[in-house]
Scaffold this active site. Structure first.
Site, PDB file in Angstrom:
ATOM      1  N   SER A   1      -4.640   1.020  17.500  1.00 39.87           N
ATOM      2  CA  SER A   1      -4.422   1.003  16.047  1.00 39.87           C
ATOM      3  C   SER A   1      -3.251   0.174  15.547  1.00 39.87           C
ATOM      4  O   SER A   1      -3.197  -0.127  14.363  1.00 39.87           O
ATOM      5  CB  SER A   1      -4.265   2.422  15.528  1.00 39.87           C
ATOM      6  OG  SER A   1      -5.529   2.946  15.295  1.00 39.87           O
TER       7      SER A   1
ATOM      8  N   LYS B   1       3.577   3.979   8.367  1.00 37.24           N
ATOM      9  CA  LYS B   1       2.194   4.475   8.299  1.00 37.24           C
ATOM     10  C   LYS B   1       2.193   5.909   7.779  1.00 37.24           C
ATOM     11  O   LYS B   1       3.057   6.710   8.161  1.00 37.24           O
ATOM     12  CB  LYS B   1       1.583   4.396   9.703  1.00 37.24           C
ATOM     13  CG  LYS B   1       0.084   4.698   9.783  1.00 37.24           C
ATOM     14  CD  LYS B   1      -0.405   4.491  11.217  1.00 37.24           C
ATOM     15  CE  LYS B   1      -1.895   4.705  11.383  1.00 37.24           C
ATOM     16  NZ  LYS B   1      -2.333   4.471  12.771  1.00 37.24           N
TER      17      LYS B   1
ATOM     18  N   SER C   1      -6.321   1.499  13.017  1.00 37.98           N
ATOM     19  CA  SER C   1      -6.184   2.274  11.807  1.00 37.98           C
ATOM     20  C   SER C   1      -4.900   1.955  11.023  1.00 37.98           C
ATOM     21  O   SER C   1      -4.792   2.336   9.864  1.00 37.98           O
ATOM     22  CB  SER C   1      -6.210   3.766  12.140  1.00 37.98           C
ATOM     23  OG  SER C   1      -5.111   4.112  12.964  1.00 37.98           O
TER      24      SER C   1
HETATM   25  N1  GLN Z   1     -10.049   2.807  16.708  1.00 37.02           N
HETATM   26  C1  GLN Z   1      -9.586   3.815  17.607  1.00 37.02           C
HETATM   27  C2  GLN Z   1     -10.081   5.165  17.157  1.00 37.02           C
HETATM   28  O1  GLN Z   1     -10.690   5.204  16.154  1.00 37.02           O
HETATM   29  C3  GLN Z   1      -8.106   3.798  17.722  1.00 37.02           C
HETATM   30  C4  GLN Z   1      -7.406   4.546  16.658  1.00 37.02           C
HETATM   31  C5  GLN Z   1      -5.917   4.620  16.871  1.00 37.02           C
HETATM   32  O2  GLN Z   1      -5.345   3.931  17.720  1.00 37.02           O
HETATM   33  N2  GLN Z   1      -5.288   5.508  16.133  1.00 37.02           N
HETATM   34  O3  GLN Z   1      -9.892   6.143  17.783  1.00 37.02           O
END
Ligand code: GLN
Length: 478
Positions: free
Chosen positions: A177, A78, A153
């Site tokens: 994410s 990532k 994400s």
């Molecule tokens: N969707 C969650 C957020 O926007 C989780 C994001 C993540 O785990 N990095 O904060």
């Protein structure tokens, strides 16, 4: 077609000299060229570096030197995890052209285990989002239906593994994410116990919640990747002592189905989860319903804490110490700082502003401290549930992968999709998403397992027990 092989098959084949790492990597690079225009999962492809690494590994094997457990395996990383000499941008203009001078501990450990970094995976800017639409590089597309989101994400991580562009990937999981895109793309994704994996070199979003987590096509591959990177790191003082290893096997366990998670899910999702429950019962697990009443406060608590931490973490991006050249006209601090920071995307700005608000005097007690109290409450509830159950199960995502653009203009709707994943981050416990089935229109549905702190072994056993009989693993036509 070597690119179809799972990580364990690649490592065995390379070590037994059935094929060379270089042959495999060439096939992977060709595959990337074919599918990347459709899925947009990778923001940087490390073609030259990967071939060089593969050649060096082949030589080592020819010379009779020991090769690691992930010998030759193509991994995508990532793009918020630092890779020495390879651009790392967090899908943000703020880090345009940033090339880290060091590797994150997790990257170094995977390379030491023989894995080959094939590229950097797309994400929502600074990992803030659930669809990979908030990326400067354009959205990643779900390999099962390219008109739909892959989740986020770490959408690039999951999509690249599902699309057979690599065998494993590293994502980061702050509130789901890794698990959300794993569920939407029908691959396996894990969030480890807080403190099991080093965060050194992971570009911070919300430190108290996040861990780097592996994505793979099988539970065994995810367990092997975790084993290669987990354990104490002197560069991250939140890591726990020790260096774990895992052996994945079938095991009849005590399984609790989280009532609140299934009740609120799309019926197409709950149907698959109930049938997974039956599968586990048939395999000898003792299954019952479990209840976590404070789940209703989890989402509000998560977003309050995550945004508070984000507002502090992102203060460092002033375009002086990092970032692109804006060719400023003069260096008057306030205007320069304001102009620089206007380059964050809308979602990141929203979070910095909301996070600063919940930390401001007068509101700190009302929001931030309240959110921390919910965290304690959830922990207590879970502790007591884990005296009755070895693992808890439920849907990873309450809904099916939705069309690109559907929620992108409505932050609340977007935040709501995280209801079932944020609990594990707030409590610091491990959780894994495993492919559980497909809807009538062939969209993936994931099953989530949660276990007590540092009980990854138990969780893998439960996940493998399901995986080995459910046999859901397959690849999309691309
Ligand atoms: N969707 C969650 C957020 O926007 C989780 C994001 C993540 O785990 N990095 O904060």
């Amino acid at each position: 077609m070597l690119y179809r092989l799972d990580a364990s098959q690649v490592a065995n084949g390379v070590k037994n000299r059935e094929f060379s790492a270089e042959e495999y990597i060439h096939q992977i690079l060709e595959r990337i060229e074919v599918v990347e225009p459709k899925v947009n999962a990778l923001v940087t492809v490390n073609s030259k570096g990967a071939v060089e690494q593969a050649r060096a590994l082949d030589k080592k094997i020819r010379d009779g030197e020991a090769a690691g457990p992930l010998a030759g395996v193509a991994v995508s990383i990532k793009d918020n995890i630092s890779t020495k000499g390879i651009r790392t941008t967090c899908a943000s203009k703020m880090l345009d052209g940033y090339v880290p001078p060091y590797d994150a501990t997790v990257v170094k450990r995977l390379q030491d285990a023989g894995a080959i970094v094939i590229g950097k995976a797309n994400l929502d800017e600074f990992a803030m989002g659930s669809t990979t639409e908030f990326s400067r590089n354009g959205p990643t597309r779900n390999p099962w239906d390219i008109s739909r989101v892959p989740g986020g994400s770490s959408g690039g991580s999951a999509a690249s593994v599902a699309a057979l562009e690599c065998a494993i990937s590293l994502g980061s999981d702050t509130g789901g994410s890794v698990r959300c895109p794993a569920s939407f793309c029908s691959v396996v994704g894990l969030k480890p116990t807080y403190g099991l994996v080093s965060r050194y070199g992971l570009i911070s979003y919300a430190n108290s919640l996040e861990q780097v987590g592996p994505v793979g096509r099988t539970v065994a591959d995810v367990a092997a990747t975790l084993a290669a990177m987990a354990g104490q790191d002197d560069n991250d003082h939140t890591t726990a002592p020790g260096k774990p290893s895992y052996l994945v096997s079938k095991m009849p366990l005590r399984v609790g189905l989280v009532k609140e998670f299934v009740e609120d899910a799309d019926p197409k999702v709950s149907k698959i989860v109930y049938s997974a429950y039956d599968t586990l019962e048939k395999e000898g697990c003792r299954c019952a319903e479990a209840s976590m009443p404070s789940v209703q406060y989890a989402l509000a608590s998560y977003y309050t804490i995550a945004m508070a931490e984000a507002s502090s973490n992102l203060a460092r991006y002033d375009n002086v110490r990092y970032g692109f050249d804006m060719s400023p006209d003069g260096y008057e601090w306030n205007s320069y700082f304001a102009k620089s920071r206007s380059n964050f995307g809308e979602e990141v700005k929203r979070r910095i502003i909301t996070g600063s608000y919940v930390l401001s005097s007068g509101y700190y007690g009302k929001y931030y401290l309240k959110a921390q109290q919910v965290r304690s409450l959830l922990r207590r509830e879970l502790k007591s549930l884990f005296t009755q159950f070895d693992v808890l199960i439920g849907p990873t995502m309450p809904i099916l992968p939705f069309p690109i653009g559907e929620k992108v203009d409505d932050p609340l709707k977007m935040y709501l999709v995280d209801v079932d994943t944020v609990v594990a981050n707030l409590a610091g416990i491990p959780a894994i998403s495993v492919p559980a089935g497909f809807s009538n229109n062939n969209l993936p549905i994931g099953l989530q397992f949660m276990a007590d702190e540092f009980s990854e072994q138990t969780m893998f056993d439960a996940a493998y027990t399901f995986e080995s009989v459910a046999k859901v693993q397959r690849s999309p036509d691309l």
